[in-house]
Design a protein around this motif. Structure first.
Motif, mmCIF file in Angstrom:
data_model
loop_
_atom_site.group_PDB
_atom_site.id
_atom_site.type_symbol
_atom_site.label_atom_id
_atom_site.label_comp_id
_atom_site.label_asym_id
_atom_site.label_seq_id
_atom_site.Cartn_x
_atom_site.Cartn_y
_atom_site.Cartn_z
ATOM 1 N N PHE A 109 0.811 -1.216 0.000
ATOM 2 C CA PHE A 109 0.000 0.000 0.000
ATOM 3 C C PHE A 109 0.843 1.264 0.000
ATOM 4 O O PHE A 109 0.327 2.347 -0.285
ATOM 5 N N ASN A 110 2.116 1.153 0.324
ATOM 6 C CA ASN A 110 3.016 2.309 0.204
ATOM 7 C C ASN A 110 3.044 2.819 -1.222
ATOM 8 O O ASN A 110 3.140 4.023 -1.472
ATOM 9 N N PHE A 111 2.985 1.904 -2.174
ATOM 10 C CA PHE A 111 3.111 2.253 -3.583
ATOM 11 C C PHE A 111 1.800 2.197 -4.359
ATOM 12 O O PHE A 111 1.642 2.892 -5.360
ATOM 13 N N SER A 112 0.886 1.356 -3.947
ATOM 14 C CA SER A 112 -0.383 1.224 -4.667
ATOM 15 C C SER A 112 -1.509 0.938 -3.681
ATOM 16 O O SER A 112 -1.566 -0.155 -3.103
ATOM 17 N N ALA A 113 -2.381 1.909 -3.516
ATOM 18 C CA ALA A 113 -3.523 1.751 -2.622
ATOM 19 C C ALA A 113 -4.781 1.338 -3.383
ATOM 20 O O ALA A 113 -5.870 1.315 -2.812
#
Length: 265
Positions: A109-113
């Motif tokens: 989720f840091n890069f793609s939520a």
């Protein structure tokens, strides 16, 4: 428990729901990219296990974590723009991975939520030519480090991992990592954003960024109740009321995360 050949069929209608539920539970910890990715990954792993979805963890190490001769780290954009340097340095990163035949789905989720990432897309986000990538048992929480022979202040990955037990369990490293991220992100929303909106002096905003935008400084003050070169006694005395209030928030978040973890394990 489905076998590997059935996982892909099982996941297609439910992967979005599971992804969004894990994101919901992890919010807002994953919105603070400065540190504790291993805590985010471990919570995601526990939830995947609860949902009955076989998975592992994928670890990636920058050269500074395995080489004596370089300090090269992963350089990551800070979406909150609170990192004192203007960017974030990572020595390693980790996320849960689901392997379904030829397909690999990474919950980061840091890069793609919005959706799981492919392995190639995930690796590209590290902005690195050199790295070591290891897929491991999801029960492992963190890795062992040893002092560099050339520089005792530098720690290097020794190739081994460990689960939550012993010191890490007794000292609530898991809960404290999640609480640190959540509290820091809350402070970003309530302290830094407010200071910017009210056009506070640039010097004050810079001080807030040093306190909140560096995971080392944040944990030094709130988790360890200690000092360092930036978080001096005089700095902490100057911001006493702010630190005192959010230290209480941090402690409440530790208790909240402890209760939640006990409910899902």
């Amino acid at each position: 428990m489905p076998d590997v050949s059935e996982i892909k069929t099982l996941l297609q209608p439910s992967i979005t729901r599971v992804f969004n539920e894990i994101k919901h539970y992890l919010y807002p910890s994953y919105r603070y990219l400065q540190g504790n990715c291993h805590c985010n990954a471990h919570l995601g792993s526990l939830l995947l296990k609860k949902y009955g979805i076989p998975h592992k963890k994928i670890w990636i190490f920058a050269p500074c974590r395995y080489s004596e001769n370089t300090n090269t780290a992963f350089i990551v954009h800070d979406p909150n723009q609170i990192a004192p340097r203007g960017y974030i340095r990572w020595g390693y990163h980790v996320a849960p991975i689901i392997e379904t035949g030829q397909q690999q789905l990474i919950f980061d989720f840091n890069f793609s939520a919005h959706a799981p990432m492919s392995l190639d897309t995930w690796l590209a986000r590290m902005n690195a030519r050199s790295f070591k990538c290891i897929i491991e048992n999801p029960e492992y929480f963190l890795f062992y480090s040893v002092p560099s022979e050339a520089n005792p202040k530098k720690s290097l990955f020794n190739g081994n991992f460990y689960p939550i037990e012993g010191v890490s369990l007794e000292n609530q490293w898991f809960e404290k990592g999640l609480a640190a991220n959540e509290t820091a992100y809350t402070m970003y929303e309530e302290v830094i954003k407010t200071a910017i909106e009210r056009k506070a002096p640039a010097e004050l905003i810079t001080e807030y960024k040093h306190l909140i935008g560096s995971i080392n400084n944040f944990e030094c003050v709130f988790r360890d109740n200690s000092t360092n070169k930036k978080m001096t006694l005089s700095f902490q005395e100057k911001h006493h009321d702010l630190i005192h209030y959010y230290r209480g928030v941090f402690e409440d978040n530790i208790s909240k995360w402890h209760k939640f973890i006990q409910e899902i394990v």
